[in-house]
Scaffold this active site. Sequence first.
Site, short mmCIF file in Angstrom:
data_model
loop_
_atom_site.label_atom_id
_atom_site.label_comp_id
_atom_site.label_asym_id
_atom_site.label_seq_id
_atom_site.Cartn_x
_atom_site.Cartn_y
_atom_site.Cartn_z
N ARG A 44 -10.41 0.12 14.51
CA ARG A 44 -10.34 0.62 13.22
C ARG A 44 -11.57 -0.05 12.77
O ARG A 44 -12.84 0.11 12.69
CB ARG A 44 -9.20 0.54 12.93
CG ARG A 44 -8.81 1.55 12.23
CD ARG A 44 -7.62 1.36 11.72
NE ARG A 44 -6.73 0.34 11.12
CZ ARG A 44 -5.68 0.33 10.05
NH1 ARG A 44 -4.78 1.18 10.93
NH2 ARG A 44 -5.43 -1.11 9.76
N MET A 48 11.78 24.23 2.71
CA MET A 48 10.71 23.70 1.67
C MET A 48 11.89 22.31 0.78
O MET A 48 11.30 21.38 0.68
CB MET A 48 9.25 23.77 1.24
CG MET A 48 8.91 23.30 0.31
SD MET A 48 7.64 24.04 -0.94
CE MET A 48 6.69 25.07 0.98
N TYR A 87 16.78 29.88 7.16
CA TYR A 87 15.34 30.47 8.61
C TYR A 87 15.82 31.01 9.75
O TYR A 87 15.63 29.64 10.94
CB TYR A 87 13.65 29.57 8.18
CG TYR A 87 13.63 29.77 6.62
CD1 TYR A 87 13.46 30.83 5.68
CD2 TYR A 87 13.53 29.28 5.89
CE1 TYR A 87 13.26 31.18 4.32
CE2 TYR A 87 12.60 28.56 4.55
CZ TYR A 87 13.03 30.24 4.25
OH TYR A 87 12.28 30.31 2.87
N LYS A 102 1.20 -1.26 -0.28
CA LYS A 102 -0.09 0.29 -0.17
C LYS A 102 0.67 1.54 -0.06
O LYS A 102 1.86 1.42 0.54
CB LYS A 102 -0.47 -0.07 0.89
CG LYS A 102 0.00 -0.03 2.20
CD LYS A 102 -1.13 0.10 3.52
CE LYS A 102 -0.12 -0.29 4.42
NZ LYS A 102 -0.96 -1.25 6.08
C1 LIG Z 1 -0.68 -2.02 7.13
C2 LIG Z 1 -1.09 -3.04 7.11
C3 LIG Z 1 -0.58 -3.70 7.55
C4 LIG Z 1 1.02 -4.26 7.59
O1 LIG Z 1 1.76 -3.76 8.61
P1 LIG Z 1 3.45 -3.49 8.81
O2 LIG Z 1 3.29 -3.14 10.21
O3 LIG Z 1 3.48 -3.12 7.55
O4 LIG Z 1 3.65 -5.12 8.89
C5 LIG Z 1 -0.72 -5.54 7.93
N1 LIG Z 1 -2.17 -5.55 7.56
C6 LIG Z 1 -2.74 -4.42 7.81
C7 LIG Z 1 -4.56 -4.18 7.90
C8 LIG Z 1 -2.90 -3.15 7.22
O5 LIG Z 1 -3.16 -2.06 7.14
#
Ligand SMILES: *Cc1c(COP(=O)(O)O)cnc(C)c1O
Length: 375
Positions: free
Chosen positions: A131, A312, A264, A32
Amino acid sequence: MTGTCVVDLDAVRANTERVRATAGAEVMSVVKADAYGHGAVPCARAALAGGATWLGVATIEEALALRAAGISAPVLALLTVTAGAPVGPAVAAGVDLPAGSPREVTLAAAAAQEAGRPARLHLELDTGMSRGGARTGPDWEDLVTAALKAQAGGEVEVVGAWSHLVEDDPHHPTTSAQAAAFLDGLATAGRLGLGPVLRHLGKSTSALARGDLGFDLVRCGLATYGLSPVDDRTAAELGLRAAMTLRAPVALTKRVPAGTGVGYGHRHTTDRETGLALVPLGYADGIPRAAADRAEVLLGGARRRIAGTVCMDQLVVEVGDDAVEVGEPVLLFGPGDQGEPTAQEWAQAAGTISYEIVTRVGARVPRCHVGTAGR
Ligand SMILES: *Cc1c(COP(=O)(O)O)cnc(C)c1O
C-alpha cells in the site's frame, strides 16, 4: 425520533491503559475516520488521559481538526496523500507526515519553506502491505537518502520510521517476515546515516499479543474502542470494553395475523399472529443491509431477529406476544452487559469486520459522550 450512539469515554481511557500495559511501547491512539465513528476529539482526549502519547489520523484535515480543538499532542497523518493536501498548514501546525517516496520528501520540504519550520517526517517502509511506503531495497535507500539530504538542509526533521502489518493474526508467519524486513530496513537506514528515530510497526492485534513487536510505539485503533481485533477472542477475554452502544426507541408497535409479509419484497412472513416493533434506524444510519434476517437486537429483555430487510431509515423486529411499548429502548449493539449483541456479532451477521460496523454509523445519528475521561 431517531437513534443515539452512546460513547463511553471512560471505556476508551481504560482500553488505552490496557493496551499501554501489554504493548511494551508507547501508544499512538488512532482516531482516524472520526475515531472509527466514536467522535475524534473527545476520544483523542480520553485516550491521552489513558496514557497515549501520540495520536494517529488518516488525513491532514483530520489532524488539523484536532489542532483546532486545542489538542497539542504529537499527531501523525498516517495516510496522507500529499498531492492536493494542505501540506503547508500541516507543517505550520506541527502535524507529522509520512513519506514513502523522494517525491513526498520534496513536497514536504517545499511546504516547510512556506511554513517557516522543518517538516516532521516518518519514513514509511513497505514490508509487505503493498500500500503506502517505499519497497525494501533500492526504493527505501532512495527515500532515506532524499530525507537525509533534506534534513541536512534544515527542511525536514526525520522523526520516525514505520511500516504496517498485513495480518490480523499476530503469530502469522507474514508478521514475523515483516518484522524481520523492518529491522533490516532500519539497519540499512542506519548505515546510510539515519540517527535514532521512533520505530513503529504494530497495531491493535500485535499490541495485545506481541509485546516483542512494539518497538518504540504501537499504533492502536480498534482496541482503543474496546473491540476485539481477532475472531477467536472476545473483547472481554482481551480485557477490553466496547465504548459504543447504538440504541433507538421503539417508534411503533402493531399486532398482525399469521401470513403477514413484512417490508420490501416481503422477505419475511409471519408464521403466526404476532407483534411487530418498528425501529427508526436503517442503512442510512450504517445498519448493514446484508445483516437482514440474521442480526439481532435486544428489546424488552430478549434478543429479537430483524424481520425482513433493513430499509434506508427503519427496520422491523418481531416481538411475539411480549408487551412492548412505544419509546422502549432497543439496543442494537454495545458492550454486551445487558445481553445485547456486540459489534463483532453484527459483523459476523453482515459478513464484515467490526471496524466497519462502528465506523459506518451515520452522521445523522447523534453521538452522546458519557463518562469523565479527558473532559
Ligand atoms: C488504521 C491504522 C492503524 C490502526 O489499526 P487497528 O487495527 O485499528 O489497531 C494502524 N496503522 C495504520 C497505518 C492504520 O492505517
